[in-house]
Design an enzyme around this catalytic site. Sequence first.
Site, mmCIF file in Angstrom:
data_model
loop_
_atom_site.group_PDB
_atom_site.id
_atom_site.type_symbol
_atom_site.label_atom_id
_atom_site.label_comp_id
_atom_site.label_asym_id
_atom_site.label_seq_id
_atom_site.Cartn_x
_atom_site.Cartn_y
_atom_site.Cartn_z
ATOM 1 N N ARG A 78 142.404 -9.139 51.032
ATOM 2 C CA ARG A 78 141.843 -7.922 50.226
ATOM 3 C C ARG A 78 140.350 -6.945 50.308
ATOM 4 O O ARG A 78 140.158 -7.755 48.790
ATOM 5 C CB ARG A 78 142.995 -7.271 49.437
ATOM 6 N N ASN A 87 141.987 2.415 44.945
ATOM 7 C CA ASN A 87 142.025 1.485 44.148
ATOM 8 C C ASN A 87 142.040 1.778 42.243
ATOM 9 O O ASN A 87 141.374 2.647 41.645
ATOM 10 C CB ASN A 87 141.045 0.394 43.799
ATOM 11 N N GLU A 88 142.737 1.483 41.936
ATOM 12 C CA GLU A 88 143.396 1.781 40.266
ATOM 13 C C GLU A 88 142.308 3.315 39.719
ATOM 14 O O GLU A 88 142.335 3.523 39.240
ATOM 15 C CB GLU A 88 142.421 0.768 39.578
ATOM 16 N N GLU A 105 146.903 -6.826 43.026
ATOM 17 C CA GLU A 105 145.689 -7.782 42.647
ATOM 18 C C GLU A 105 147.028 -8.748 41.715
ATOM 19 O O GLU A 105 147.571 -7.992 40.451
ATOM 20 C CB GLU A 105 145.095 -6.932 41.605
ATOM 21 N N HIS A 129 136.596 1.283 45.632
ATOM 22 C CA HIS A 129 137.337 0.765 44.340
ATOM 23 C C HIS A 129 135.960 1.055 43.752
ATOM 24 O O HIS A 129 135.331 -0.101 43.129
ATOM 25 C CB HIS A 129 137.071 -0.860 44.816
ATOM 26 N N ASN A 135 148.358 -3.457 41.032
ATOM 27 C CA ASN A 135 147.357 -4.018 40.246
ATOM 28 C C ASN A 135 148.285 -4.744 38.924
ATOM 29 O O ASN A 135 148.049 -3.595 38.206
ATOM 30 C CB ASN A 135 145.914 -3.500 40.252
ATOM 31 N N TYR A 186 148.659 -7.367 36.039
ATOM 32 C CA TYR A 186 148.388 -8.721 35.192
ATOM 33 C C TYR A 186 148.857 -8.689 33.356
ATOM 34 O O TYR A 186 149.222 -10.504 33.393
ATOM 35 C CB TYR A 186 146.628 -8.322 34.657
#
Length: 490
Positions: free
Chosen positions: A96, A186-187, A391, A141, A318, A320
């Site tokens: 990716r 992205n995000e 992610e 991104h 994503n 974490y």
Amino acid sequence: MVKKEELLKEHEGEDSNKEISRSDFPPNFVFGVATSAYQVEGACKEGGRGPSIWDSFSHTEGKIIDKSNADVAVDQYHRYKEDVELIAKLGFDAYRFSISWSRIFPDGLGTKVNEEGINYYNNVINALLEKGIQPCITLYHWDLPLHLHETMGGWLNKEIVNYFAVYAETCFASFGDRVKTWITINEPLQTSVNGYDVGIFAPGRHQQSSTEPYWATHHQILAHAAAVSIYRSKYKDKQGGQIGLVLDCEWAEANSDKIEDKAAAARRLDFQFGWFLHPIYNGDYPETMRERLGDRLPKFSEEEKELILNSIDFLGLNHYTSRFIAHATDRLEEADFYKAQEMERIVEWEGGEVIGEKAASEWLYVVPWGIRKVLNYIAQRYNNPPIYVTENGMDDEDSDTSPLDAMLDDKLRVVYFKGYLAAVAQAIKDGVDVRGYFAWSLLDNFEWAQGYTKRFGLVYVDYKNGLSRHPKSSAYWFLRFLKGSEGKKD
């Protein structure tokens, strides 16, 4: 407060010491690694590339902790063949990566295509396919062409929807014959909140934080939906691909059984996920946000609602880390977006012990059970859409004094991946439709406002010695895991 024993009892079977193997996942499950253009490419003035907001931001005094920038980054622009070879050797199915909008249209306007940019990404895509690796492309991104920000306010101007649509279509037409997985943005939350509220990310705005983040999101949602509409109407049947959106989310665990803490945790998830997914599934922002933000939250027209509705083939997650959430008001020091949520993020269990081992970044704790909870939440709340974990990973502190072999022996990262992958496997057993997992990240790289002080890579990049690449223990762990030879002993 949360009782550790009770919560962890729910998550037996996700112990990072337990054996986890490739066979715990469906046969067609995709395993990949991820990066983004600005963080790895470099070559900022080569190949006809125009400047992005991150070029400008990183060159502004005081914005990047170590005063660095990504003019060279880890030079993937010139070393992509070496990096593709690494991905292949480690046994991953997919890569990716993102396209730099200003490599395709240097000014973002979409009037003249930069053929050198097209050629570069064609070369990357073809190199991946030669090695049997699926290219998964993110269109945006965070690296908006600077011209669009300077001349029209970037994501604050509705016109950007049209410019993004032209850019997206150019990519579908140029690469879609070989690229079967597309991510629009992205995000978007990070762009809106850190870019237009807190101001710690490009373009670094915080002057009108009570309204600007909400408009930035509004236009990102519309840009996403416009790109999806073009893909579905003109390319999907012919090219046979899929298109989705990537959202980031910390799990929000209520800090106690009190109703107000449970409501605060639910609200937190609405502000993280619902902000984007409610419009896509229900045509409007969540009621919790409308109640707290009133007219500051923009409205969609009926035509826009129609465009947005069900505009994803899959959701990229994503993830974490996780937090305990307690109800709290009058948090004066926080940015608008956080203040409106009326909650406090807590990193300690009832007895004062931290929620999980701390990584290098101040926000990142190792909390494997959180990912299973997020995945189940999405499945239950949004009708079990196909999900890719796009992610997941953790960082080490860069060190000038540690010898190379010490930096390569990243034991905690191995523990992190074992635990989180075990939790993903459990979520699949729970019935969640998870189809793939991408480790962040392939390489140590430019970590936004943190510069090069944090290292997320499976592969160590030696910044002082020609950017040479050295796989860490975690890379070798994945190699064994993906070959099916990973056992209890590491």
